[in-house]
Scaffold this motif. Structure first.
Motif, PDB file in Angstrom:
ATOM      1  N   ALA A   1       0.823  -1.210   0.000  1.00 31.58           N
ATOM      2  CA  ALA A   1       0.000   0.000   0.000  1.00 31.58           C
ATOM      3  C   ALA A   1       0.857   1.260   0.000  1.00 31.58           C
ATOM      4  CB  ALA A   1      -0.945  -0.007   1.198  1.00 31.58           C
ATOM      5  N   GLY A   2       1.946   1.265   0.770  1.00 27.49           N
ATOM      6  CA  GLY A   2       2.785   2.462   0.842  1.00 27.49           C
ATOM      7  C   GLY A   2       3.467   2.783  -0.470  1.00 27.49           C
ATOM      8  N   VAL A   3       4.123   1.787  -1.075  1.00 20.16           N
ATOM      9  CA  VAL A   3       4.801   2.018  -2.343  1.00 20.16           C
ATOM     10  C   VAL A   3       3.807   2.376  -3.442  1.00 20.16           C
ATOM     11  CG1 VAL A   3       6.249   0.943  -4.119  1.00 20.16           C
ATOM     12  CG2 VAL A   3       6.716   0.512  -1.700  1.00 20.16           C
ATOM     13  N   SER A   4       2.676   1.674  -3.471  1.00 19.47           N
ATOM     14  CA  SER A   4       1.666   1.957  -4.496  1.00 19.47           C
ATOM     15  C   SER A   4       1.081   3.350  -4.330  1.00 19.47           C
ATOM     16  CB  SER A   4       0.548   0.913  -4.428  1.00 19.47           C
ATOM     17  OG  SER A   4       1.048  -0.393  -4.655  1.00 19.47           O
ATOM     18  N   ALA A   5       0.815   3.767  -3.091  1.00 17.27           N
ATOM     19  CA  ALA A   5       0.208   5.076  -2.857  1.00 17.27           C
ATOM     20  C   ALA A   5       1.149   6.198  -3.260  1.00 17.27           C
ATOM     21  CB  ALA A   5      -0.197   5.210  -1.385  1.00 17.27           C
ATOM     22  N   VAL A   6       2.413   6.103  -2.855  1.00 14.46           N
ATOM     23  CA  VAL A   6       3.381   7.156  -3.206  1.00 14.46           C
ATOM     24  C   VAL A   6       3.604   7.201  -4.716  1.00 14.46           C
ATOM     25  CG1 VAL A   6       5.766   7.923  -2.926  1.00 14.46           C
ATOM     26  CG2 VAL A   6       4.492   7.065  -0.953  1.00 14.46           C
ATOM     27  N   GLY A   7       3.784   6.035  -5.323  1.00 14.95           N
ATOM     28  CA  GLY A   7       4.007   6.007  -6.767  1.00 14.95           C
ATOM     29  C   GLY A   7       2.806   6.472  -7.557  1.00 14.95           C
TER      30      GLY A   7
ATOM     31  N   LEU B   1       0.730  21.445  -5.262  1.00 19.22           N
ATOM     32  CA  LEU B   1      -0.216  20.336  -5.417  1.00 19.22           C
ATOM     33  C   LEU B   1      -0.277  19.456  -4.178  1.00 19.22           C
ATOM     34  CD1 LEU B   1       0.632  19.254  -9.084  1.00 19.22           C
ATOM     35  CD2 LEU B   1      -1.283  20.657  -8.289  1.00 19.22           C
ATOM     36  N   GLY B   2       0.252  19.925  -3.063  1.00 22.16           N
ATOM     37  CA  GLY B   2       0.294  19.109  -1.854  1.00 22.16           C
ATOM     38  C   GLY B   2      -1.035  18.528  -1.419  1.00 22.16           C
ATOM     39  N   PRO B   3      -2.095  19.345  -1.257  1.00 23.13           N
ATOM     40  CA  PRO B   3      -3.384  18.769  -0.846  1.00 23.13           C
ATOM     41  C   PRO B   3      -3.940  17.744  -1.824  1.00 23.13           C
ATOM     42  CG  PRO B   3      -3.366  21.140  -0.514  1.00 23.13           C
ATOM     43  CD  PRO B   3      -2.125  20.818  -1.271  1.00 23.13           C
ATOM     44  N   GLY B   4      -3.798  18.005  -3.114  1.00 18.49           N
ATOM     45  CA  GLY B   4      -4.257  17.029  -4.091  1.00 18.49           C
ATOM     46  C   GLY B   4      -3.449  15.753  -4.044  1.00 18.49           C
ATOM     47  N   LEU B   5      -2.135  15.867  -3.841  1.00 17.34           N
ATOM     48  CA  LEU B   5      -1.288  14.686  -3.722  1.00 17.34           C
ATOM     49  C   LEU B   5      -1.702  13.835  -2.528  1.00 17.34           C
ATOM     50  CD1 LEU B   5       2.279  16.069  -4.524  1.00 17.34           C
ATOM     51  CD2 LEU B   5       1.116  14.222  -5.720  1.00 17.34           C
ATOM     52  N   VAL B   6      -1.971  14.471  -1.399  1.00 16.85           N
ATOM     53  CA  VAL B   6      -2.376  13.724  -0.215  1.00 16.85           C
ATOM     54  C   VAL B   6      -3.720  13.031  -0.448  1.00 16.85           C
ATOM     55  CG1 VAL B   6      -3.036  13.942   2.209  1.00 16.85           C
ATOM     56  CG2 VAL B   6      -1.062  15.179   1.342  1.00 16.85           C
ATOM     57  N   THR B   7      -4.621  13.689  -1.150  1.00 13.87           N
ATOM     58  CA  THR B   7      -5.912  13.076  -1.441  1.00 13.87           C
ATOM     59  C   THR B   7      -5.753  11.815  -2.280  1.00 13.87           C
ATOM     60  OG1 THR B   7      -6.979  15.253  -1.358  1.00 13.87           O
ATOM     61  CG2 THR B   7      -8.181  13.473  -2.434  1.00 13.87           C
ATOM     62  N   VAL B   8      -4.989  11.912  -3.362  1.00  8.47           N
ATOM     63  CA  VAL B   8      -4.758  10.733  -4.206  1.00  8.47           C
ATOM     64  C   VAL B   8      -4.000   9.663  -3.434  1.00  8.47           C
ATOM     65  CG1 VAL B   8      -3.662   9.916  -6.326  1.00  8.47           C
ATOM     66  CG2 VAL B   8      -4.807  12.130  -6.292  1.00  8.47           C
ATOM     67  N   LEU B   9      -3.042  10.069  -2.616  1.00  2.67           N
ATOM     68  CA  LEU B   9      -2.281   9.104  -1.835  1.00  2.67           C
ATOM     69  C   LEU B   9      -3.188   8.322  -0.890  1.00  2.67           C
ATOM     70  CD1 LEU B   9       1.206   9.611  -0.343  1.00  2.67           C
ATOM     71  CD2 LEU B   9      -0.583   8.769   1.161  1.00  2.67           C
ATOM     72  N   LEU B  10      -4.105   9.014  -0.215  1.00  2.00           N
ATOM     73  CA  LEU B  10      -4.993   8.335   0.720  1.00  2.00           C
ATOM     74  C   LEU B  10      -5.972   7.421  -0.010  1.00  2.00           C
ATOM     75  CD1 LEU B  10      -5.757  11.109   3.363  1.00  2.00           C
ATOM     76  CD2 LEU B  10      -4.401   9.043   3.661  1.00  2.00           C
ATOM     77  N   PHE B  11      -6.506   7.882  -1.140  1.00  2.00           N
ATOM     78  CA  PHE B  11      -7.408   7.027  -1.908  1.00  2.00           C
ATOM     79  C   PHE B  11      -6.703   5.749  -2.359  1.00  2.00           C
ATOM     80  CE2 PHE B  11     -10.281  10.767  -3.220  1.00  2.00           C
ATOM     81  CZ  PHE B  11     -11.185  10.445  -2.212  1.00  2.00           C
ATOM     82  N   THR B  12      -5.490   5.890  -2.879  1.00  2.00           N
ATOM     83  CA  THR B  12      -4.746   4.719  -3.335  1.00  2.00           C
ATOM     84  C   THR B  12      -4.339   3.834  -2.170  1.00  2.00           C
ATOM     85  OG1 THR B  12      -3.872   6.103  -5.128  1.00  2.00           O
ATOM     86  CG2 THR B  12      -2.828   3.980  -4.779  1.00  2.00           C
ATOM     87  N   LEU B  13      -3.982   4.451  -1.061  1.00  2.00           N
ATOM     88  CA  LEU B  13      -3.599   3.684   0.122  1.00  2.00           C
ATOM     89  C   LEU B  13      -4.741   2.795   0.591  1.00  2.00           C
ATOM     90  CD1 LEU B  13      -1.322   3.330   2.334  1.00  2.00           C
ATOM     91  CD2 LEU B  13      -2.601   5.026   3.660  1.00  2.00           C
ATOM     92  N   VAL B  14      -5.933   3.375   0.693  1.00  2.00           N
ATOM     93  CA  VAL B  14      -7.091   2.591   1.137  1.00  2.00           C
ATOM     94  C   VAL B  14      -7.445   1.527   0.111  1.00  2.00           C
ATOM     95  CG1 VAL B  14      -9.538   2.724   1.716  1.00  2.00           C
ATOM     96  CG2 VAL B  14      -7.965   4.474   2.550  1.00  2.00           C
TER      97      VAL B  14
END
Length: 313
Positions: free
Chosen positions: A107-113, A220-233
């Motif tokens: 989940a971590g590698v996939s979310a960041v990437g 783009l920080g807030p948008g990056l965090v949003t996509v990161l959390l969606f992908t993480l979950v």
């Protein structure tokens, strides 16, 4: 020589006074009646999300007999949460810990990437125009409608050809592609990164790559965090893809590992059921704690307006 002293300004008699709005009793009652259905709907939604979590917490403190014989939303007379946690972490030589570490890695590698790729592609679609721009973006939006389960078997066949089946890359690489994240970042980039700021950086001699990495990514920080959390979950809860890609139990994520324990509890007889069922419930509780921690740590980054004042008028 005469002097005049300033006099305090007095309000004109004909000046209109500011009306004071007061809620009358009838209007307040109408507003209360309108808000009552909304309050009921909110409480129903809150119960829908919290009751299963409450059941999970309560059931993690019970033995198999208590799971069957006691009320699901209340504790038993002899809670044994610590014992269940110990049994879960030590079962099969601590394989649950291995599953949890695997899930964190996947989940971590996939979310960041996925967040980085979505930001780069979204920035490109938002700030550059090229031949086939509209068709390419339309194709990306169209892929959002394709369910992930429909792509699992073709993905397996492709990965089998390159000998990546039963490896961590079989779970990570498909999770890096997030069409919805790309669409979200494209929409967010249009407002978060001003064109005037990009032009100013170009005038100062900055290249396109430097503009993206040093200026755009920060905005783009807030948008990056949003996509990161969606992908993480999404990757954390993914079940079908690792189920068909992985054969080695030591590579399982938590979802597939707990599913195998649940199958043992159902098909292994009375003795296996009495041993495994509390472990499945307790493992499910432990598996959601990292997600809760991730949301609590990253929610402060959900803010906008980072570009305010970046360009002088």
């Amino acid at each position: 020589m005469t002097t005049t002293t300033p006099t305090s300004a007095t309000p004109r008699a004909d000046a209109p006074s500011r009306p004071r709005t007061r809620l009358t009793g009838s209007r307040r009652n109408r507003l209360d009646r309108r808000s009552t259905p909304l309050t009921i709907a909110m409480l129903a939604a809150l119960a829908y999300f919290l009751v299963p979590l409450l059941w999970l917490v309560v059931s993690s403190t019970k033995s198999t007999q208590d799971l069957i014989n006691t009320f699901g939303l209340w504790f038993s007379h002899a809670p044994q949460l610590l014992g269940n946690i110990h049994d879960t972490l030590t079962q099969d030589n601590g394989v649950f810990v291995q599953w949890l570490l695997n899930t964190v890695m996947y989940a971590g590698v996939s979310a960041v990437g996925a967040a980085f790729l979505a930001a780069a592609a979204g920035y490109g679609f938002a700030k550059y125009r090229f031949r086939g721009h509209g068709a390419a973006f339309g194709l990306v939006v169209g892929t959002i409608m394709v369910p992930a389960t429909a792509l699992a078997i073709p993905t397996y066949l492709l990965f089998a050809q390159v000998h990546l089946v039963d490896t961590p890359w079989a779970v990570i690489l498909p999770s890096l592609i997030n069409p919805f994240g790309l669409y979200l970042m494209r929409i967010y980039t249009q407002d978060a990164v001003p064109d005037s700021l990009i032009e100013a950086a170009r005038i100062d001699g900055a290249g396109e790559a430097r503009i993206f990495f040093t200026i755009a990514l920060r905005l783009l920080g807030p948008g990056l965090v949003t996509v990161l959390l969606f992908t993480l979950v999404s990757t954390w809860n993914n079940y079908f893809l690792p189920l068909i890609m992985l054969n080695n139990p030591r590579l399982y994520p938590v979802t597939v590992g707990l599913s195998s324990w649940a199958a043992q509890a159902q098909n292994g007889g009375a003795g296996s059921s009495s041993t495994m069922l509390p472990l499945v419930v307790t493992g499910s509780l432990l598996s959601i704690i990292p997600l809760v921690v991730a949301f609590l740590l990253l929610q402060r980054y959900w803010q906008s307006g980072l570009a305010t004042g970046a360009v002088k008028q």
